[in-house]
Structure formats: C-alpha cells, structure tokens
Design a protein around this motif. Structure first.
Motif, mmCIF file in Angstrom:
data_model
loop_
_atom_site.group_PDB
_atom_site.id
_atom_site.type_symbol
_atom_site.label_atom_id
_atom_site.label_comp_id
_atom_site.label_asym_id
_atom_site.label_seq_id
_atom_site.Cartn_x
_atom_site.Cartn_y
_atom_site.Cartn_z
ATOM 1 N N SER A 112 1.165 -1.523 0.009
ATOM 2 C CA SER A 112 0.181 0.222 0.119
ATOM 3 C C SER A 112 0.830 1.384 0.307
ATOM 4 O O SER A 112 1.617 1.575 0.921
ATOM 5 C CB SER A 112 -0.872 -0.052 1.356
ATOM 6 O OG SER A 112 -1.388 1.196 1.390
ATOM 7 N N LYS A 128 -3.138 -1.231 4.901
ATOM 8 C CA LYS A 128 -3.057 0.313 5.153
ATOM 9 C C LYS A 128 -2.888 1.023 5.555
ATOM 10 O O LYS A 128 -2.861 1.414 7.341
ATOM 11 C CB LYS A 128 -5.065 -0.322 4.823
ATOM 12 C CG LYS A 128 -5.737 -0.417 4.301
ATOM 13 C CD LYS A 128 -5.606 -0.460 2.265
ATOM 14 C CE LYS A 128 -5.856 -1.283 1.507
ATOM 15 N NZ LYS A 128 -7.435 -1.783 1.425
ATOM 16 N N SER A 176 -5.498 -1.838 -8.027
ATOM 17 C CA SER A 176 -5.737 -0.943 -7.623
ATOM 18 C C SER A 176 -6.025 0.486 -8.751
ATOM 19 O O SER A 176 -5.286 -0.059 -9.836
ATOM 20 C CB SER A 176 -4.634 -0.905 -7.322
ATOM 21 O OG SER A 176 -4.108 0.794 -7.286
ATOM 22 N N ASP A 222 -0.319 -1.724 -6.063
ATOM 23 C CA ASP A 222 -0.876 -0.136 -5.718
ATOM 24 C C ASP A 222 0.113 0.405 -6.575
ATOM 25 O O ASP A 222 1.454 0.363 -7.216
ATOM 26 C CB ASP A 222 -0.363 -0.043 -4.240
ATOM 27 C CG ASP A 222 -1.245 0.741 -3.686
ATOM 28 O OD1 ASP A 222 -2.722 1.751 -4.735
ATOM 29 O OD2 ASP A 222 -1.216 1.079 -2.316
#
Length: 534
Positions: free
Chosen positions: A154, A207, A440, A491
């Motif tokens: 992330s 996250k 993503s 990501d």
C-alpha cells in the motif's frame, strides 16, 4: 429653447446595444447604432481549412490503432507513430497538470453523459522497470530462507499526492517493510527502510490511515494490529474475528474508525477511541469490535451469529474479501464476498432509539441494498463466481467500482446502486486462480492495474478513463511481463506502479518513453537492464 437630453437609462446604454429610441424621443443627440455582429463574407461556400504538413500542431491528430491488438513492430514507421502518439498524450496531460488530471468527483451514478476521452494506451505501453534500481527485496526473518513472499502492499496518501513515495509491504512471515521507492540511479544504494514485526503470521492486507502516521495490518492470527510508522511500535491490538482476517479499510472521514472482513464471514467495525470488552494480548490491551455483522454475505435477512445445530452439517462461511468506503456516500460501506459477485451496501448509522422497543442488544447496521445480478452470469457463467478484490474509481472514473473476480474478469458496478454493468476489462493471459490478486486505480483515476497468477509472472494495465461513459468499448489491456512467479498485490503512487512477486521481490514501474523506444529497437541488449510491456 434648448433641448435637454433624456435621462432614460436606454440613452446611456445606447452606444453598447443595437436597440435605440426613436429620433423623436432623443432628438439631435441620438448616437448612431453600433452593430457588433460581423458582416458575412460575400462567398458563403464552406472552405476547407488549409493545413501545413510540416507543422503537426495544425493537424487534427488521431491516435494510432496499430498497437491496440497487443502486437508491436520494430520498424521505423511504427516507432515514429508510437512517439507521435505519446507526444500528443503528454501534451494533453500537461494541459491538465502532468499525470495528475484531478477531476472533480462526480457523486452521481457512473452512467451519466460525459465526453469520451482519447485513449492513453500508448502511454501505458511506455511503463518500464529497471533490473537494478527498481527492485526491492523482502528479506526473511527466519534462518531457512533468504526471501519471503510479499502478500500485500500500500502506498501512502502522500505518495498518491506526489510527495515522498513511501510503500508499505507486508509479508508471509508477518513483517512490514516501509520502502522509499523514489527514482534513483543504478549505482545509487537503496534508501534506508523501516522494518517491524507486528504479527508472527501472514499479513493479508495493509492500509495507511489518513495522515500516514499509522498502519493497520490484518493477519492469519485472527487479529488486527495498529502500528506507529515512525517507531514501529504496536499501539493497538484488535480481536473479534474467529478466523483469518482478509481485508481492512479506514473510514476516510474519521481516522479512529475502521472496518475489517474475515474468512469467518463477519464484518467488524472498530473505534480506536474505545476499549469495550478489553482482553489481554501479551503486553497490550486488546479491544473488541464496536459492532459485528455476522454472515454478511449469507442468504439470510437477519445478520446475527449462527447457532450450531446437532446432527446437521454446517457449511463453510462465505468469506468477506474486500471492503471500501465510497467517498460520495459518507455513511456507507461496500463489501464483496467469495461466493458470488453480489456487492452489498451497509448503512453504518445507528437507527434512532424507540421507547416502544427497549433492548440491551446492540443495534446492527442495516443492509440497504445489494447488486441485483451476479455479473458472471451475464457473461455466460453457469454458476456464481466470487470477488477477489475491489477498487473505487476517482476523477474521470468516479462513480464506478471495479471488482476482479475468480472468472478472470474485471467487472464494473455503478455507484450508488451497485448495479453490475456488461462492460468488463480482461486479457487473454489474465488468470486469477489465487485468492490474493490485487487491484488498484491510479490517483489520477485514468488507469487500473491488477496482478496475475498461474505462474506467468505478469501484471496488467487498463485505460479506464471511459469506464463510466455509456456505450464505450473497453480497450485491450497492457501486459507487463518478464517477472518470475505470481503477481499478487499491486498499488499506485503518482505516475508509479508497484507489483509484488511470489519470489520475494517488489518491482516498481514508471513511464519512460525514451527507454521504452530503445528497448523496442535493441531488445536483446536491453533485456539485461530493463523489463517492458509486450
């Protein structure tokens, strides 16, 4: 007798308009009528605009379609056409703030009338990755192996906004690496990284909170940990699931609220400001969830904890695979499950208490609505297909939810109705047999990335700028190939993509037109230093 001019406002406005009073009312001081309409030419025939072949700015350029079928050419004409396409895309991007293109958020459904945007597939083809400076290794904490597979990654909110590109990577051994993935030269050493160990089991999702000060990790040890990014210390331990925790999402409006989903089929809602039902977890005080939605994706209207029956077989719970908070729906939560492609929307506001019905039980969130049809059945599947991961569109793709399914398709849903559309994104080499394939959307909202499995070592890029426009046809995806092992988590940062490989490598991709053109011209020499799209 002298004539006094009129004080009517029409006289003051007369020189600026074509409407005047009559001469009898104004007298000799009346000005002449001024007409601002141009006089039409004598020749009323339409003339074709003259263009100069030497000046490309005077021509109406059209993006080439020769690269849409997934093939590439080494001829000079094809390279010149590719460069011309990319220059046109970059010129248009500079007029909209290079690679950012922050468009206002559209809160309504995706199926609104909007202009079609030109394809940026040529620019997606220019993503390359250096074999020296764009590789980051996930070192093992055990003595038996050198590298460990990364399960989740992330980018921080600051990285998505163009600041320092900090990437948090979670591994199979419960380790978290915070990497600085800024561009560097091949001979420059890697920037110092932060490493800490919040779990002793695999981490399936990670996250950042809104101010990038904390990281939430969910693991196979049935717990969620909140860690301080600067010190690496665990500040909170959350216990409430009875099986592996699969996904976590922070509430964008409150950094103290988050939601998690697990293999036990439950959705837990947490408030870090409370310590309800404290338990002892080593040196920490573990917190129980504020609310729990049991059997979130079961076919029952009452979402309560099921009671086992004697002599009857209990089927395995339907795993909650992904959660997201829609920015256009402030008090809602969208969830997906492993059983079918039905998304569910939950209202997290508690209904007002009534004096007529007094109960000590906690009030459960209300399921307002769900997807009416499984999108897999729309495309000919004879049975339901589960969803692996979700991603919410932004900017030009706002109002669209992208969901990668076990049928190797990326389905689209409308917000806020969660209606599945016939439009899907796919690739002939895209396979999603594993349970941790990532999905993503870029910070500009124009591009979508997903991983792949079946040991092909590939990831895929899609132009999704027209995903919310009715009648648009999805374009062929771009395959980033040449890596070893399955591609799990992916990501985006600003104009940067990170992909996680099963062999313990995290690779970063960046758009570089000059390098990509060089790789096409001299592929045998370039393959030692670069990877590029096929």
């Amino acid at each position: 007798m002298l004539h006094t001019p009129s004080k009517s406002p029409r006289v003051a406005l007369a020189p600026k308009t074509n409407t005047l009073d009559t001469p009898h009312s104004i007298g000799a001081l009346q000005p002449k009528a001024i007409s601002f309409l141009p006089t039409p030419p004598a020749d009323r025939k339409l003339k074709r605009r003259i263009t100069t072949e030497g000046n490309p700015l005077q021509k109406r350029l059209k993006l080439s379609q020769r690269y849409e079928d997934g093939s590439s050419s080494d001829s000079e004409s094809d390279d010149d056409q590719f460069m011309q396409d990319v220059e046109e895309i970059q010129a248009r991007s500079r007029r909209n703030t290079t690679f950012q293109l922050h468009t206002r958020l559209i809160s309504g459904p995706a199926t609104v009338c909007r202009r079609y945007a030109p394809s940026t597939t040529a620019l997606l083809r220019s993503f390359v990755s250096s074999n020296k400076s764009d590789i980051f290794k996930c070192n093992s904490v055990g003595p038996d192996t050198y590298l460990t597979p990364p399960y989740a990654c992330s980018y921080s909110h600051g990285a998505k906004a163009g600041r320092v590109p900090l990437l948090a990577v979670a591994t199979e051994q419960g380790t978290v690496h915070v990497l600085n993935t800024c561009k560097r030269q091949d001979w420059d050493p890697e920037s110092s990284r932060t490493t800490f160990q919040p779990h002793n089991n695999g981490i399936f999702d990670i996250k950042w909170n809104q101010d990038d000060s904390s990281l939430a990790t969910c693991s196979g040890d049935q717990s969620i940990r909140i860690s301080d990014v600067q010190t690496g210390d665990t500040t909170a331990a959350l216990h409430g699931h009875t099986s592996t925790v699969k996904c976590v999402a922070w509430d964008p409006s409150n950094s103290s609220l988050l939601a998690t989903g697990g293999r036990d089929g439950a959705i837990c809602l947490w408030d870090l400001r409370t310590g309800l039902g404290s338990l002892q977890d080593v040196d920490l005080t573990a917190t129980k969830p504020t609310l729990t939605i049991y059997g979130a994706h079961e076919d029952t209207t009452i979402k309560s904890k099921s009671k086992p029956r004697r002599g009857k077989h209990q089927h395995a719970p339907r795993t909650v695979t992904a959660l997201l908070y829609p920015e256009s729906q402030p008090y809602g939560l969208v969830s997906s499950g492993s059983y079918d492609g039905i998304l569910r929307y939950w209202d997290l506001r508690k209904p007002m208490s009534s004096k007529k019905f007094k109960s000590t039980k906690s009030v459960m969130p209300t399921e307002l609505y769900c997807s009416p049809v499984d999108p897999a059945t729309i495309h000919g599947s004879k049975r339901p297909r589960g969803i692996i991961n979700l991603a919410s569109g932004s900017g030009p793709s706002a109002g669209v939810i992208f969901a990668i399914g076990t049928d190797s398709r990326i389905h689209t849903y409308d917000l806020p109705t969660l209606t599945a559309q016939r439009k899907t994104f796919s690739h002939q080499n895209l396979q999603t047999s594993t349970f941790y394939v990532g999905l993503s959307v870029s910070s500009c909202g124009r591009w979508l990335a997903c991983g792949g499995s079946a040991k092909r070592g590939n990831s895929f890029l899609f132009d999704v700028e027209n995903a919310g426009r009715p009648g648009s046809t999805p374009e062929q995806g771009i395959e980033l190939k040449g890596q070893a092992g399955d591609i799990g988590a992916v990501d985006w940062a600003q104009d940067t993509l990170a992909t996680c490989l099963d062999d313990g490598i995290v690779r970063v991709w960046r758009p570089d037109v000059e390098t990509y053109s060089k790789c096409l011209k001299t592929p045998e020499e370039s393959q030692w230093d670069w990877l590029w799209s096929t």
